[in-house]
Design a protein around this motif. Structure first.
Motif, PDB file in Angstrom:
ATOM      1  N   LEU A 117      43.520  37.629  35.380  1.00 43.21           N
ATOM      2  CA  LEU A 117      43.548  38.760  34.455  1.00 43.21           C
ATOM      3  C   LEU A 117      42.218  39.511  34.416  1.00 43.21           C
ATOM      4  N   PRO A 118      41.068  38.816  34.268  1.00 43.12           N
ATOM      5  CA  PRO A 118      39.792  39.533  34.303  1.00 43.12           C
ATOM      6  C   PRO A 118      39.590  40.300  35.615  1.00 43.12           C
ATOM      7  N   PHE A 119      40.047  39.699  36.724  1.00 47.40           N
ATOM      8  CA  PHE A 119      39.893  40.369  38.018  1.00 47.40           C
ATOM      9  C   PHE A 119      40.746  41.634  38.077  1.00 47.40           C
ATOM     10  N   ILE A 120      41.999  41.558  37.584  1.00 48.31           N
ATOM     11  CA  ILE A 120      42.876  42.737  37.552  1.00 48.31           C
ATOM     12  C   ILE A 120      42.255  43.824  36.667  1.00 48.31           C
ATOM     13  N   LEU A 121      41.695  43.411  35.528  1.00 46.93           N
ATOM     14  CA  LEU A 121      41.059  44.356  34.612  1.00 46.93           C
ATOM     15  C   LEU A 121      39.849  45.009  35.266  1.00 46.93           C
ATOM     16  N   PHE A 122      39.025  44.202  35.937  1.00 42.77           N
ATOM     17  CA  PHE A 122      37.855  44.695  36.663  1.00 42.77           C
ATOM     18  C   PHE A 122      38.275  45.703  37.734  1.00 42.77           C
ATOM     19  N   LEU A 123      39.260  45.314  38.546  1.00 39.68           N
ATOM     20  CA  LEU A 123      39.709  46.160  39.648  1.00 39.68           C
ATOM     21  C   LEU A 123      40.373  47.435  39.125  1.00 39.68           C
ATOM     22  N   ASN A 176      31.983  32.430  23.294  1.00 47.65           N
ATOM     23  CA  ASN A 176      31.659  31.970  24.633  1.00 47.65           C
ATOM     24  C   ASN A 176      32.529  32.688  25.646  1.00 47.65           C
ATOM     25  N   ILE A 177      31.917  33.048  26.768  1.00 45.92           N
ATOM     26  CA  ILE A 177      32.706  33.630  27.852  1.00 45.92           C
ATOM     27  C   ILE A 177      33.355  32.484  28.601  1.00 45.92           C
ATOM     28  N   HIS A 178      34.658  32.452  28.583  1.00 40.78           N
ATOM     29  CA  HIS A 178      35.365  31.374  29.257  1.00 40.78           C
ATOM     30  C   HIS A 178      36.536  31.946  30.043  1.00 40.78           C
ATOM     31  N   LEU A 179      36.770  31.391  31.201  1.00 40.13           N
ATOM     32  CA  LEU A 179      37.833  31.908  32.067  1.00 40.13           C
ATOM     33  C   LEU A 179      39.069  31.016  32.059  1.00 40.13           C
ATOM     34  N   ALA A 201      41.775  39.883  26.432  1.00 38.13           N
ATOM     35  CA  ALA A 201      41.022  39.602  25.204  1.00 38.13           C
ATOM     36  C   ALA A 201      41.639  38.434  24.440  1.00 38.13           C
ATOM     37  N   GLN A 202      42.973  38.366  24.452  1.00 41.41           N
ATOM     38  CA  GLN A 202      43.664  37.299  23.729  1.00 41.41           C
ATOM     39  C   GLN A 202      43.531  35.948  24.429  1.00 41.41           C
ATOM     40  N   GLN A 203      43.637  35.949  25.753  1.00 41.71           N
ATOM     41  CA  GLN A 203      43.658  34.689  26.501  1.00 41.71           C
ATOM     42  C   GLN A 203      42.278  34.219  26.944  1.00 41.71           C
TER      43      GLN A 203
END
Length: 287
Positions: free
Chosen positions: A148-154, A139-142, A83-85
């Motif tokens: 990190l989003p992938f680790i959170l998803f998994l 905005n959704i930005h990676l 959320a922070q990054q």
């Protein structure tokens, strides 16, 4: 279905509690740790049999509960960093879209139905999560990495899948309270270790509001886990249906609560997401 509804309402109330943390200046980390302690106590209190530590350690789900305790704390921290990054929207989408993991697990492992109506409902649910999570002026930005989003998803998907597998395979009909309490106990132990580490580094300052906030959060958190486990224990509803309806309904209700109580603005995309959510729930439930 009543168990699923109660779990959805409790999970939505968790969103409301987190929103109130800022208003009452609650330290989130301390509240989370207290929450796990209270949730553990709730499981112990609602367990209908005498507590036998030796018996609990010999349960086939015991080591799975330990792993889930670690995952609860780890994924919470990953969620905060994401959320922070990367932004709150990215964290929200990654968490809720992870529903696809337990859904496919249920279809593959338990041979659950895969009719065209259900598949369309699941796809609409994913679109609903995406559109509802895109808040105005965000905005959704990676950035430079999707790690990190992938680790959170998994991680979120593994938590839901593991809970379903352990509940179905090893947890007895009356063992849900102590199973939940054990998960929360190990999450609390890890959280206390984190607070102890902060104390030794002289970074800890007790926040009285966190005790109150954590107590309320712990009760609601236990209720949400207890009733989702009760819903999964119902053989008349497939787990793929439960997880899809649960996740998309939480996203939809949380957005509506934000609109009504906190005067948050919903964009056209958000309303499209809410519409998709309603349609997906109907399609998956009636499939």
């Amino acid at each position: 279905m009543i168990y699923l509804l109660l779990s959805i309402l409790a999970s939505t109330f968790i969103f409301l509690i987190f929103k109130l943390f800022d208003r009452f200046k609650v330290n989130t980390l301390q509240a989370i740790v207290f929450n796990y302690i209270v949730a553990c106590l709730c499981g112990i209190v609602t367990y209908c049999k005498p507590i036998d530590i030796t018996e609990i350690t010999q349960e086939k789900w015991f080591f799975g509960a330990i792993a889930l305790g670690f995952l609860f704390i780890f994924i919470f921290n990953v969620m905060a960093i994401t959320a922070q990054q990367n932004g709150i929207s990215v964290a929200s989408v990654a968490t809720k879209m992870s529903v696809i993991i337990p859904v496919f697990f249920g279809i593959y492992m338990y041979g659950e139905s895969t009719g065209i109506q259900k598949i369309i409902g699941i796809l609409l649910a994913l679109l609903a999560v995406y559109f509802v999570s895109i808040k105005p002026n965000s905005n959704i930005h990676l950035k430079n990495s999707i790690l990190l989003p992938f680790i959170l998803f998994l991680g979120s998907g593994i938590i839901d899948t593991s809970i379903k597998y352990l509940e179905t395979t090893y947890v007895s009909e009356n063992g849900i309270p102590i199973f939940s309490a054990t998960i929360f106990c190990f999450a609390a132990c890890i959280g206390l270790c984190i607070l102890l580490y902060k104390t030794l580094k002289k970074e800890f300052k007790f926040n009285p509001q966190s005790l109150i906030g954590g107590t309320v959060l712990g009760i609601v958190n236990y209720v949400s886990i207890y009733y989702i486990l009760k819903a999964l224990d119902n053989d008349s509803i497939e787990s793929s249906t439960i997880f899809t309806v649960n996740n998309v309904a939480i996203v939809m209700l949380s957005s509506l609560v934000g609109l009504i109580l906190f005067k948050e603005k919903l964009s056209i995309k958000n309303w499209i997401g809410v519409s998709f959510a309603i349609i997906s729930i109907l399609l998956v439930t009636l499939s």
